[in-house]
Design a protein around this motif. Sequence first.
Motif: not given
Lengths: 85, 85, 85, 85, 85, 85, 85
Positions: D25-32, D74-77
């Motif tokens: 899971v990618q978050l907006k503030n560059d957290r993953q 932002i996205f989920i993969s």
Amino acid sequence: MCVMANGIERPLDLLNASKGKEVMVQLKNDRQFVGVLRAFDIHINIVLDNTKEMHNGEVRKNLGLTFLRGDTIIFISPSSTSLNE
Amino acid sequence: MCVMANGIERPLDLLNASKGKEVMVQLKNDRQFVGVLRAFDIHINIVLDNTKEMHNGEVRKNLGLTFLRGDTIIFISPSSTSLNE
Amino acid sequence: MCVMANGIERPLDLLNASKGKEVMVQLKNDRQFVGVLRAFDIHINIVLDNTKEMHNGEVRKNLGLTFLRGDTIIFISPSSTSLNE
Amino acid sequence: MCVMANGIERPLDLLNASKGKEVMVQLKNDRQFVGVLRAFDIHINIVLDNTKEMHNGEVRKNLGLTFLRGDTIIFISPSSTSLNE
Amino acid sequence: MCVMANGIERPLDLLNASKGKEVMVQLKNDRQFVGVLRAFDIHINIVLDNTKEMHNGEVRKNLGLTFLRGDTIIFISPSSTSLNE
Amino acid sequence: MCVMANGIERPLDLLNASKGKEVMVQLKNDRQFVGVLRAFDIHINIVLDNTKEMHNGEVRKNLGLTFLRGDTIIFISPSSTSLNE
Amino acid sequence: MCVMANGIERPLDLLNASKGKEVMVQLKNDRQFVGVLRAFDIHINIVLDNTKEMHNGEVRKNLGLTFLRGDTIIFISPSSTSLNE
């Protein structure tokens, strides 16, 4: 030719009274537009005619008819009221 | 071929009148697109055809058909009105 | 194999016509993805297959199937239309 | 064990097919974040199990069960699709 | 002439009690306006009369009647209550 | 005392199971709070009891009962699950 | 005079229990306000009385009655609970 303050009961009344008149529109990203207000809706989307993008009081670009999305707008002020209200 | 200001009662009327015509679209992050307006909806999502991403008046990228999400749009201006309105 | 501009009446028609085709997706934070469009909804949430995160035209990461939230998307452009529309 | 692309008609179908599987899971503030997807809703609020906050491919923090608000995503993969799709 | 705190049951009651009185309006981008509150709606869109844009306590610009979009507003404070409440 | 992953069908189930337990809450602006979850609603507004604002693992401020607005929250993680899940 | 944690079932219960009491309000742009909570609504718009804008624990400005828009608020904490909960 001047917009009356005493007929304004709801915020959109000012926009309605400004139709066909020149307004100054300040956007969030420091952009400023001057043009004749042709239309608006409840989202404060507006259409300006004879639109000029301004920068420090100078015309930067002539845009003619322009649709402006409401969510980028900070304020809208009819030009005729800005000096002698 | 030119878009009339006097037929515009609501902001979306300008977009409707601009269908099939070239428009300039300014996005929030300084991106600018030029293309033929094919479709729009109430969220101001739009489809441009023959889309060109512009940078300082130069074509930066050819994108063909492009779906643009409404919430990134600042303004949309039909090209035919930008000089001689 | 190419997406027709004349069948598009609403913006989502372009996304519908692009299903099963490669699209380029530009996000707000300068991220760019290329993949095959599998699904979308009215929030412009999309699913890409065979997703590649791009950076300056180079593949940066292979992500396979990916769910992209609509509110981070700036534009979606079918690859087949980007050169010879 | 692998997520099929051909059963996906709507974006949430991918999330549904990924339940019980590891996702990135990618978050907006560059957290993953990496974890096992336990639950999601239409706002894309999700619950991950065995959550790891990642930084440049390294585990930065173990968070166990975690509720992630949809509007920062932002996205989920799904991890199983990221290499050999 | 002073706004009573004890008649306020809902937040909009303060705006209602401030109609026709001078208010100070703080916007998100450090802009500050002083003017007479003429109208407001549930989105906190407001109309100020005799609007002055302030900067460090000095008048920066006279704007007359001005429509301010609610989503850029941080707070609104009636001037008469700011010193001797 | 530990929160079970297998009873979680919807994201809010984790928040419900965490009531009365210590949670860690990460906000968008790098603020981090630790406290006992007392209440939450569908906007993910929450009330924490015995709230501590943390900074690099150190307590920065004791806030007691605190109402946190949902739209600033990135994630909520029950403390009991963060190490031995 | 102290706010009870055990009567709080929904987040707004804390705001209701804090009416007439001093609260500390943290806004998104690092602004901090202290005042007596007079009113709130479901958008977390609030009215504070005897409002003081704080900066590093010092009073920066006296604002009297103030309407604060909910969407700029990060958290609200009743002062009486911040030390001896």
